[in-house]
Scaffold this active site. Structure first.
Site, PDB file in Angstrom:
ATOM      1  N   LYS A   1      -2.737  -2.388   7.977  1.00  0.00           N
ATOM      2  CA  LYS A   1      -2.964  -4.088   8.099  1.00  0.00           C
ATOM      3  C   LYS A   1      -2.210  -4.537   6.862  1.00  0.00           C
ATOM      4  O   LYS A   1      -1.596  -3.982   5.983  1.00  0.00           O
ATOM      5  CB  LYS A   1      -4.490  -4.183   8.022  1.00  0.00           C
ATOM      6  CG  LYS A   1      -5.045  -5.291   8.918  1.00  0.00           C
ATOM      7  CD  LYS A   1      -4.585  -5.133  10.324  1.00  0.00           C
ATOM      8  CE  LYS A   1      -5.060  -6.252  11.188  1.00  0.00           C
ATOM      9  NZ  LYS A   1      -4.141  -6.292  12.547  1.00  0.00           N
TER      10      LYS A   1
ATOM     11  N   TYR B   1       1.995   0.832  14.798  1.00  0.00           N
ATOM     12  CA  TYR B   1       0.792   0.745  13.786  1.00  0.00           C
ATOM     13  C   TYR B   1       1.195   1.510  12.446  1.00  0.00           C
ATOM     14  O   TYR B   1       1.721   2.689  12.406  1.00  0.00           O
ATOM     15  CB  TYR B   1      -0.437   1.055  14.568  1.00  0.00           C
ATOM     16  CG  TYR B   1      -1.554   1.095  13.448  1.00  0.00           C
ATOM     17  CD1 TYR B   1      -2.060  -0.402  13.344  1.00  0.00           C
ATOM     18  CD2 TYR B   1      -2.322   2.058  12.898  1.00  0.00           C
ATOM     19  CE1 TYR B   1      -3.083  -0.944  12.390  1.00  0.00           C
ATOM     20  CE2 TYR B   1      -3.345   1.614  11.953  1.00  0.00           C
ATOM     21  CZ  TYR B   1      -3.544   0.378  11.769  1.00  0.00           C
ATOM     22  OH  TYR B   1      -4.643   0.074  10.891  1.00  0.00           O
TER      23      TYR B   1
ATOM     24  N   ASP C   1       0.927  -1.220  -0.093  1.00  0.00           N
ATOM     25  CA  ASP C   1       0.137   0.051  -0.044  1.00  0.00           C
ATOM     26  C   ASP C   1       0.863   1.097   0.047  1.00  0.00           C
ATOM     27  O   ASP C   1       1.442   1.598   0.975  1.00  0.00           O
ATOM     28  CB  ASP C   1      -0.760  -0.102   1.273  1.00  0.00           C
ATOM     29  CG  ASP C   1      -1.831   1.105   1.469  1.00  0.00           C
ATOM     30  OD1 ASP C   1      -1.412   2.171   0.730  1.00  0.00           O
ATOM     31  OD2 ASP C   1      -2.416   1.010   2.532  1.00  0.00           O
TER      32      ASP C   1
HETATM   33  O1  LIG Z   1      -7.256  -0.123   8.482  1.00  0.00           O
HETATM   34  C1  LIG Z   1      -7.128   1.131   7.751  1.00  0.00           C
HETATM   35  C2  LIG Z   1      -5.978   1.079   6.918  1.00  0.00           C
HETATM   36  O2  LIG Z   1      -5.189  -0.113   6.907  1.00  0.00           O
HETATM   37  P1  LIG Z   1      -4.626  -0.249   5.412  1.00  0.00           P
HETATM   38  O3  LIG Z   1      -3.477   1.006   5.076  1.00  0.00           O
HETATM   39  O4  LIG Z   1      -5.597  -0.430   4.248  1.00  0.00           O
HETATM   40  O5  LIG Z   1      -3.500  -1.562   5.568  1.00  0.00           O
HETATM   41  C3  LIG Z   1      -7.938   2.073   8.117  1.00  0.00           C
HETATM   42  O6  LIG Z   1      -8.991   1.784   8.665  1.00  0.00           O
HETATM   43  C4  LIG Z   1      -7.080   3.227   8.659  1.00  0.00           C
HETATM   44  O7  LIG Z   1      -6.653   2.632   9.891  1.00  0.00           O
HETATM   45  C5  LIG Z   1      -8.212   4.482   9.164  1.00  0.00           C
HETATM   46  O8  LIG Z   1      -8.469   5.032   7.992  1.00  0.00           O
HETATM   47  C6  LIG Z   1      -7.505   5.637   9.803  1.00  0.00           C
HETATM   48  O9  LIG Z   1      -6.463   5.983   9.118  1.00  0.00           O
HETATM   49  P2  LIG Z   1      -5.347   7.213   9.502  1.00  0.00           P
HETATM   50  O10 LIG Z   1      -6.080   8.522   9.802  1.00  0.00           O
HETATM   51  O11 LIG Z   1      -4.778   6.804  10.987  1.00  0.00           O
HETATM   52  O12 LIG Z   1      -4.379   7.281   8.284  1.00  0.00           O
END
Ligand SMILES: O=C(COP(=O)(O)O)[C@@H](O)[C@H](O)[C@H](O)COP(=O)(O)O
Length: 381
Positions: free
Chosen positions: A233, A230, A13
């Site tokens: 995912k 963090y 990603d």
């Molecule tokens: O799980 C998520 C992203 O995971 P990903 O990048 O797809 O692996 C989202 O739910 C984000 O955690 C959420 O949109 C909050 O994002 P931020 O504002 O912390 O970037």
């Protein structure tokens, strides 16, 4: 011995439009350009670039074997190029999964997820690649077990003499970085005892017992464990070979007709149903989800990728999707409560600990009288 072909999926990603939704077409074009040049130079035989949710998926065939620096370097270059586009367009989370600035020979441990399977092509080589978003590699534990070890799912385990001996599972412990080989059916209960903890034990490879043919590979990278914080995912991928003495395509897809609960979804912190979708729905919306998976069907022909066919693009999975929506609704009603929100061990690897850190000095020992006194002092200020 025939020629060996390697199928590599390397995914990352590196930025997306409108939050963590999906990459911009220019990012896919940038990655495609890099791989097309590599194909011209015979570094790879063939390739296909797609996405699931915000993860760019590089699907490549070549003759270099697994973990080859040329192939990993190529993927790194493609992700860098897609990141450059993300930065130019000011997309969200540009370069998110690239945990290092410099490439050092292998993308493992640097953020991207990897599943690679080296094979001697059979007379016909049908393969399914699975690509998931907003979940972790352990999401594959239940379906892979059912495909290769559950006769109520895979009729071939009972009926096909080539499968009747069973399969060997390599189970990987992500915390200890070690793995164990276990035989099914004889050690099925032991396998289940481990892989029922999908946040820790992940089925990494499956071999056919009768001839040790490698039948399946799952990416095991846990992004937050790698980064130590963090990031996002893991959004795992898997390769499963099909037919002719291996589970049939329909047996491989069958476990996904049950939208089982997986960890991930919003902020990587919630359980939700894994929804099988066609490629056109491979983008997340509701509560940044629900977690999704696509299944691409291929035949590998002297390294050429024939396909893909979009295997979940079928009304036969409509009821599964409807059930997934019902489960999503049910889980959402729990709001911030477990079991929708992940348990404390899993939350260690999210952003929650920094919230809890603020509270740590405000806890008092529960000697009732003193607590009441302390609270009344606090409240009177
Ligand atoms: O799980 C998520 C992203 O995971 P990903 O990048 O797809 O692996 C989202 O739910 C984000 O955690 C959420 O949109 C909050 O994002 P931020 O504002 O912390 O970037």
């Amino acid at each position: 011995m025939g020629e060996k072909i390697t199928l590599s999926i390397i995914k990352a990603d590196v930025g997306s439009i409108a939050g963590h939704h999906m990459p911009h077409p220019d990012q896919l074009a940038a990655a495609t350009k890099i791989l097309a040049e590599a194909k011209q130079k015979d570094i790879i035989i063939d390739f296909y670039v797609t996405h699931v949710g915000d993860d760019i998926q590089l699907i490549m065939t070549h003759r270099k074997g697994v973990d080859h620096p040329d192939i990993h370097g190529l993927a790194w270059e493609a992700f860098k190029s897609a990141t450059k586009v993300a930065r130019e367009l000011k997309l969200y989370a540009a370069g998110q999964d690239l945990l290092s600035e410099a490439f050092s020979g292998n993308v493992r441990g640097m953020g991207p997820g990897v599943a690679e399977l080296e094979m001697e092509e059979r007379e016909a080589e049908p393969v399914i690649t699975f690509h998931a978003d907003k979940t972790e590699p352990g999401a594959f534990n239940m379906p892979i077990y059912r495909i290769f070890a559950d006769p109520f799912n895979t009729a071939g385990l009972v009926i096909d003499p080539k499968m009747h001996d069973g399969f060997i599972f390599e189970v990987y412990d992500v915390f200890e970085g070690r793995s164990v080989l276990m035989k099914t059916p004889e050690e099925s209960y032991d396998v289940l005892a481990l892989i029922g903890t999908p946040g820790r034990y992940i089925v990494r490879r499956v071999y056919r017992k009768s001839d040790n043919l490698l039948a399946a590979v799952v990416s095991v990278e846990r992004l937050n464990l790698t980064a130590g914080r963090y990031v996002g995912k893991d959004d795992p991928v898997a390769i499963v070979r099909a037919q002719h003495g291996l589970p049939a395509v329909g047996e491989i897809l069958e476990p996904f007709s049950f939208p089982h609960l997986v960890a991930g979804w919003m902020r990587g912190s919630h359980h939700g149903p894994l929804m099988p979708v066609p490629m056109r729905y491979a983008k997340v919306t509701r509560f940044d989800g629900p977690p999704r998976i696509i299944a691409l069907g291929w035949n590998i022909s002297r390294g050429r990728l024939i396909g893909p066919v979009d295997l979940f693009d079928d009304v036969a999975f409509d009821e599964t999707r409807r059930l997934a929506e019902t489960i999503a609704e049910y889980m959402r009603r729990h709001g911030p409560f477990m079991p929708h929100r992940l348990g404390p061990e899993e939350m260690e690897y999210t952003t929650l600990p920094s919230v809890l850190e603020k509270l740590k000095d405000r806890f008092v020992k529960t000697e009732e009288a003193k607590v009441v006194k302390k609270h009344s002092d606090l409240l009177s200020h």
